[in-house]
Design a protein around this motif. Structure first.
Motif, PDB file in Angstrom:
ATOM      1  N   SER A  91     -48.661 -29.264 -41.657  1.00  0.00           N
ATOM      2  CA  SER A  91     -48.378 -30.050 -40.464  1.00  0.00           C
ATOM      3  C   SER A  91     -47.331 -31.115 -40.755  1.00  0.00           C
ATOM      4  O   SER A  91     -47.244 -31.636 -41.872  1.00  0.00           O
ATOM      5  N   THR A  92     -46.566 -31.461 -39.743  1.00  0.00           N
ATOM      6  CA  THR A  92     -45.598 -32.551 -39.857  1.00  0.00           C
ATOM      7  C   THR A  92     -46.144 -33.849 -39.289  1.00  0.00           C
ATOM      8  O   THR A  92     -45.421 -34.835 -39.196  1.00  0.00           O
ATOM      9  N   THR A  93     -47.423 -33.833 -38.924  1.00  0.00           N
ATOM     10  CA  THR A  93     -48.013 -35.017 -38.317  1.00  0.00           C
ATOM     11  C   THR A  93     -49.352 -35.333 -38.964  1.00  0.00           C
ATOM     12  O   THR A  93     -49.692 -34.773 -40.015  1.00  0.00           O
ATOM     13  N   GLN A  94     -50.129 -36.186 -38.336  1.00  0.00           N
ATOM     14  CA  GLN A  94     -51.293 -36.786 -38.978  1.00  0.00           C
ATOM     15  C   GLN A  94     -52.273 -37.259 -37.908  1.00  0.00           C
ATOM     16  O   GLN A  94     -51.855 -37.667 -36.827  1.00  0.00           O
ATOM     17  N   PRO A  95     -53.584 -37.198 -38.158  1.00  0.00           N
ATOM     18  CA  PRO A  95     -54.509 -37.825 -37.210  1.00  0.00           C
ATOM     19  C   PRO A  95     -54.314 -39.345 -37.183  1.00  0.00           C
ATOM     20  O   PRO A  95     -54.197 -39.982 -38.232  1.00  0.00           O
ATOM     21  N   PHE A  96     -54.289 -39.898 -35.980  1.00  0.00           N
ATOM     22  CA  PHE A  96     -54.077 -41.332 -35.809  1.00  0.00           C
ATOM     23  C   PHE A  96     -55.383 -41.974 -35.392  1.00  0.00           C
ATOM     24  O   PHE A  96     -56.024 -41.536 -34.435  1.00  0.00           O
ATOM     25  N   ARG A  97     -55.764 -43.040 -36.074  1.00  0.00           N
ATOM     26  CA  ARG A  97     -57.061 -43.657 -35.844  1.00  0.00           C
ATOM     27  C   ARG A  97     -57.071 -44.537 -34.588  1.00  0.00           C
ATOM     28  O   ARG A  97     -56.151 -45.302 -34.363  1.00  0.00           O
ATOM     29  N   GLY A  98     -58.131 -44.398 -33.816  1.00  0.00           N
ATOM     30  CA  GLY A  98     -58.324 -45.221 -32.631  1.00  0.00           C
ATOM     31  C   GLY A  98     -59.732 -45.758 -32.604  1.00  0.00           C
ATOM     32  O   GLY A  98     -60.610 -45.305 -33.340  1.00  0.00           O
ATOM     33  N   VAL A  99     -59.983 -46.719 -31.732  1.00  0.00           N
ATOM     34  CA  VAL A  99     -61.311 -47.314 -31.621  1.00  0.00           C
ATOM     35  C   VAL A  99     -61.602 -47.588 -30.149  1.00  0.00           C
ATOM     36  O   VAL A  99     -60.713 -47.968 -29.384  1.00  0.00           O
ATOM     37  N   ILE A 100     -62.855 -47.341 -29.758  1.00  0.00           N
ATOM     38  CA  ILE A 100     -63.289 -47.638 -28.395  1.00  0.00           C
ATOM     39  C   ILE A 100     -63.793 -49.079 -28.397  1.00  0.00           C
ATOM     40  O   ILE A 100     -64.827 -49.371 -28.976  1.00  0.00           O
ATOM     41  N   GLY A 101     -63.067 -49.962 -27.794  1.00  0.00           N
ATOM     42  CA  GLY A 101     -63.507 -51.356 -27.802  1.00  0.00           C
ATOM     43  C   GLY A 101     -62.422 -52.249 -28.350  1.00  0.00           C
ATOM     44  O   GLY A 101     -61.478 -51.804 -28.984  1.00  0.00           O
ATOM     45  N   ALA A 102     -62.577 -53.524 -28.103  1.00  0.00           N
ATOM     46  CA  ALA A 102     -61.554 -54.469 -28.521  1.00  0.00           C
ATOM     47  C   ALA A 102     -62.144 -55.858 -28.590  1.00  0.00           C
ATOM     48  O   ALA A 102     -63.275 -56.094 -28.190  1.00  0.00           O
ATOM     49  N   VAL A 346     -19.352 -37.093 -35.049  1.00  0.00           N
ATOM     50  CA  VAL A 346     -20.606 -36.533 -35.552  1.00  0.00           C
ATOM     51  C   VAL A 346     -21.609 -36.543 -34.401  1.00  0.00           C
ATOM     52  O   VAL A 346     -21.736 -37.540 -33.688  1.00  0.00           O
ATOM     53  N   ARG A 347     -22.341 -35.423 -34.252  1.00  0.00           N
ATOM     54  CA  ARG A 347     -23.302 -35.317 -33.155  1.00  0.00           C
ATOM     55  C   ARG A 347     -24.657 -34.819 -33.669  1.00  0.00           C
ATOM     56  O   ARG A 347     -24.724 -33.863 -34.450  1.00  0.00           O
ATOM     57  N   PHE A 348     -25.719 -35.500 -33.226  1.00  0.00           N
ATOM     58  CA  PHE A 348     -27.089 -35.127 -33.581  1.00  0.00           C
ATOM     59  C   PHE A 348     -27.805 -34.663 -32.313  1.00  0.00           C
ATOM     60  O   PHE A 348     -27.709 -35.318 -31.275  1.00  0.00           O
ATOM     61  N   THR A 349     -28.547 -33.566 -32.412  1.00  0.00           N
ATOM     62  CA  THR A 349     -29.343 -33.071 -31.295  1.00  0.00           C
ATOM     63  C   THR A 349     -30.741 -32.766 -31.800  1.00  0.00           C
ATOM     64  O   THR A 349     -30.906 -32.063 -32.808  1.00  0.00           O
ATOM     65  N   LEU A 350     -31.754 -33.281 -31.095  1.00  0.00           N
ATOM     66  CA  LEU A 350     -33.142 -33.152 -31.552  1.00  0.00           C
ATOM     67  C   LEU A 350     -33.969 -32.365 -30.543  1.00  0.00           C
ATOM     68  O   LEU A 350     -34.003 -32.687 -29.356  1.00  0.00           O
ATOM     69  N   ASN A 351     -34.624 -31.323 -31.045  1.00  0.00           N
ATOM     70  CA  ASN A 351     -35.597 -30.563 -30.261  1.00  0.00           C
ATOM     71  C   ASN A 351     -36.911 -30.529 -31.029  1.00  0.00           C
ATOM     72  O   ASN A 351     -37.107 -29.679 -31.903  1.00  0.00           O
ATOM     73  N   ASN A 352     -37.781 -31.487 -30.713  1.00  0.00           N
ATOM     74  CA  ASN A 352     -39.063 -31.632 -31.382  1.00  0.00           C
ATOM     75  C   ASN A 352     -38.846 -31.873 -32.881  1.00  0.00           C
ATOM     76  O   ASN A 352     -38.366 -32.933 -33.263  1.00  0.00           O
ATOM     77  N   GLU A 353     -39.180 -30.886 -33.726  1.00  0.00           N
ATOM     78  CA  GLU A 353     -39.029 -31.070 -35.177  1.00  0.00           C
ATOM     79  C   GLU A 353     -37.678 -30.572 -35.687  1.00  0.00           C
ATOM     80  O   GLU A 353     -37.351 -30.781 -36.859  1.00  0.00           O
ATOM     81  N   GLU A 354     -36.920 -29.915 -34.847  1.00  0.00           N
ATOM     82  CA  GLU A 354     -35.654 -29.292 -35.249  1.00  0.00           C
ATOM     83  C   GLU A 354     -34.472 -30.191 -34.932  1.00  0.00           C
ATOM     84  O   GLU A 354     -34.210 -30.498 -33.760  1.00  0.00           O
ATOM     85  N   LEU A 387     -32.109 -28.153 -43.205  1.00  0.00           N
ATOM     86  CA  LEU A 387     -32.878 -29.364 -42.923  1.00  0.00           C
ATOM     87  C   LEU A 387     -34.376 -29.075 -42.880  1.00  0.00           C
ATOM     88  O   LEU A 387     -34.812 -28.017 -42.431  1.00  0.00           O
ATOM     89  N   ASN A 388     -35.154 -30.042 -43.346  1.00  0.00           N
ATOM     90  CA  ASN A 388     -36.605 -30.000 -43.202  1.00  0.00           C
ATOM     91  C   ASN A 388     -36.991 -30.461 -41.800  1.00  0.00           C
ATOM     92  O   ASN A 388     -36.206 -31.128 -41.109  1.00  0.00           O
ATOM     93  N   PRO A 389     -38.211 -30.161 -41.353  1.00  0.00           N
ATOM     94  CA  PRO A 389     -38.645 -30.631 -40.026  1.00  0.00           C
ATOM     95  C   PRO A 389     -38.705 -32.157 -39.959  1.00  0.00           C
ATOM     96  O   PRO A 389     -38.946 -32.836 -40.961  1.00  0.00           O
ATOM     97  N   ILE A 390     -38.534 -32.672 -38.765  1.00  0.00           N
ATOM     98  CA  ILE A 390     -38.752 -34.097 -38.497  1.00  0.00           C
ATOM     99  C   ILE A 390     -40.258 -34.343 -38.482  1.00  0.00           C
ATOM    100  O   ILE A 390     -41.017 -33.592 -37.867  1.00  0.00           O
ATOM    101  N   ASN A 391     -40.696 -35.387 -39.165  1.00  0.00           N
ATOM    102  CA  ASN A 391     -42.131 -35.655 -39.263  1.00  0.00           C
ATOM    103  C   ASN A 391     -42.520 -36.889 -38.443  1.00  0.00           C
ATOM    104  O   ASN A 391     -41.670 -37.580 -37.887  1.00  0.00           O
TER     105      ASN A 391
END
Length: 630
Positions: A91-102, A346-354, A387-391
């Motif tokens: 995977s190029t991503t990660q579980p992100f921690r959340g909390v119910i309450g503040a 120079v031109r950059f074009t991003l499609n999700n991870e590509e 190129l490697n995927p964008i993470n």
């Protein structure tokens, strides 16, 4: 011996009235003074309470994770189709921690008591704070919100509560183009020491030092976003243009600071590894950088390097690894790198991870492909040749450029335009850390999870593993789903270790949610079971104005707690009218060597941290037994 009956003055059939008399904290004043003989002890005889159907939240049951990416699974058909991946390393991503309450009290160990609608609001706030992908973030006034909407669900016939529904909708509105006239640059040079002039997207050198700047306004959009640089006026000076995450100031020793990731390897500042990256005694960092180095164009992409491949050096953290984009795998540069004097844009074009990077060649009179993954890999490119995927640490990439100045003439680079999500918040120092994962990780010293992700095999320059980047499908991230994790998951990694909300959110037996519906832009998750409005949290009875003492080891203090009320009453009930009578009484000595005169009984129902349990309604009755000490 004495039996003492206490209660609030509530009415059992009128909880609204009784709440004014606090069924969880009351005082009974005696008309006549009660005399308790010397050397007496006291115990709970019985208790009757009414516990309402509130969710009771604290840090032991309110944590969850949100994962936005290709789900982890073992279905052979889905694995073959790319709709699932076998493990987190893929995977190029990660579980992100959340909390119910503040709130400060909650974070310090307090408890929140919520009805269904309030629980949904708290859950919504928790989800907003861990959505993070730019396609899921929307500006809201001076703040932001996510496009993941949390609502309670009710049965259409009985109106009984069924659970919670999570609907994640990716942005599909037309992108906004920010043109040169609106572009502003921010100095990110070492010690912010460079001076330069800027106007209409063009940044110009004032001294031989040159400039190193970032456009900190909007990141490039993931669904076909692009940005273009004009480097025509750089002469023969060494220049760089690219895209970079926003890095906070980092102490690099000697009283200096630089805008670098906290785990960027700053020891590679001499020799071949410094070429094109370390200029004028500082690193020119970018996650993707096109660089003029002498007479040729070089390309760098941030990644890790375990140093296990022949001829490679180990990197401590991440570094800007060179991509050898020229060769038989690139039809536009089959035998040699691009000639620097021929490159104007120079031109950059991003499609999700590509990511696709192109350069305008003045001799060819057209844009040529410098690098991507799909095209070059299909033509035979191997690791470090495409190129490697964008993470996930690079989800918010902002334009960056640099150029060395000269005595004879000014040098300049122009950002001609950048296309971004129309509803994404404009960058501000005080808000960015709340909706971008990289910003949040830096602010909260949690970049350890970013580093773990950036050291996965597909991002390791010494590892031959190639990971095909996911593209877009009808503006949505191809094969991506929103997944909610409510209990520890080995498959999804250590960031889920504290997840503890499966019971509250209705995911018992399914701690990793399985979407009930998916489309190119929308993922829908629903509670797999009905969350019961009950609490697994114990209650305690505290008699405040007597001389008995107990020890609350959790708090590290002496206490007036006299008895523990378990989760279930004597009949096995958890909510409503509950009756408790201990099978064996625990007596506490009053420590009174003389007769004790009592004028009132002050009773509280508390949690283990001695805060009041306000989840009680109607009438509370507590009976105490007092006797001479045995």
């Amino acid at each position: 011996m004495s039996l003492v009956i206490t209660s609030n003055v509530g009415q059992e059939d009128n909880p609204e009235f009784s709440n004014a008399f606090k069924p969880y904290s009351y005082q009974n004043r005696l008309l006549n003074t009660m005399r308790i003989p010397p050397n007496s002890e006291i115990a709970l005889q019985s208790a009757k309470i009414n516990k309402n159907g509130l969710f009771i939240l604290d840090r032991t049951n309110a944590d969850f994770c949100h994962y936005f990416g290709v789900p982890i699974g073992s279905d052979a058909t889905k694995l073959a189709a790319g709709e699932e991946i076998p493990d987190l390393d893929s995977s190029t991503t990660q579980p992100f921690r959340g909390v119910i309450g503040a709130g400060a009290a909650f974070n310090a160990g307090g408890k929140n008591e919520r009805n269904i609608e309030d629980m949904a609001n708290d859950l919504q706030a928790g989800v907003d704070a861990c959505a993070f992908h730019p396609s899921l973030i929307r500006v809201k006034g001076t703040g932001f919100e996510s496009s993941i909407k949390v609502t309670p669900e009710y049965d259409g016939t009985s109106l009984a509560f069924k659970g919670f529904k999570f609907v994640s909708t990716q942005e599909d509105a037309a992108l906004t183009t920010r043109v040169a006239a609106d572009i502003e640059w921010t100095d990110i040079s070492k010690n912010n020491a460079y001076t330069f002039t800027q106007a209409a997207g063009e940044v110009t050198t004032n001294t031989t030092d040159g400039f190193y700047v970032q456009n900190r306004e909007y990141p490039i959009a993931q669904n076909g976003g692009s940005c273009g640089f004009d480097v025509t006026n750089t002469g023969t000076s060494p220049w760089m243009c690219g895209l970079s995450r926003i890095n906070k100031q980092r102490d690099i020793g000697g009283g200096d600071f630089a805008h670098l990731p906290p785990y960027f390897d700053t020891t590679k500042n001499v020799g071949a590894l410094a070429s094109g990256r370390y200029v004028a005694n500082q690193f020119r960092y970018a996650d993707l950088a096109v660089v003029r180095s002498g007479a040729i164009i070089k390309l760098f992409q941030t990644g890790s390097d375990s140093g296990t491949a022949v001829g490679r050096q180990i990197v401590n953290g991440i570094y800007m690894n060179e991509i050898i984009y020229y060769g038989a795998w690139n039809n536009d540069f089959k035998t040699a790198p691009a000639v620097a004097n021929q490159i104007e844009k120079v031109r950059f074009t991003l499609n999700n991870e590509e990511m696709k990077i192109e350069v305008y060649d003045n001799d060819a009179k057209k844009y040529l492909l410098l690098a991507d993954h799909a095209t070059l890999q299909a033509a035979g490119a191997t690791k470090n040749q495409c190129l490697n995927p964008i993470n996930a640490a690079e989800w918010a990439l902002y334009p960056v450029c640099a150029c060395k100045g000269t005595q004879a003439a000014n040098r300049s680079v122009t950002l001609e335009s950048i296309t971004h999500y129309p509803n994404y918040p404009v960058y501000t120092d005080n808000l960015y850390d709340e909706y971008d994962w990289w910003g949040w990780s830096q602010q909260n010293n949690e970049t350890v999870f970013c580093l773990e992700m950036e050291k996965r095999p597909w991002n390791d320059a010494s590892n031959a593993t190639l990971l095909t980047p996911k593209g877009i499908d009808s503006k949505g991230m191809n094969d991506y789903s929103s997944v909610f994790i409510t209990a520890k998951s080995v498959a999804y990694g250590d960031s889920t270790n504290e997840c503890s909300s499966s019971r509250l959110l209705g995911f018992e037996g399914q701690p990793v949610s399985v979407p009930v519906a998916t489309s190119k832009l929308v993922t829908t998750n629903e509670s797999a079971s009905v969350p019961r409005l009950i609490s697994n949290i114990s209650l305690f009875i505290r008699l405040n104005n007597f001389t008995q003492n107990s020890v609350n080891a959790r708090q590290g203090t002496t206490s007036k707690i006299i008895a523990h009320l378990p989760r279930f009453d004597n009949s096995g009930n958890e909510t409503g009218g509950l009756y408790f009578e201990p099978h064996e009484k625990t007596y506490l000595a009053l420590g009174n060597t003389e007769e004790l005169l009592v004028n009132s009984f002050d009773v509280d129902f508390v949690y283990e941290n001695e805060t009041l349990c306000t989840a009680l309604t109607a009438k509370s009755v507590v009976c105490f037994h007092i006797r001479e000490r045995k």
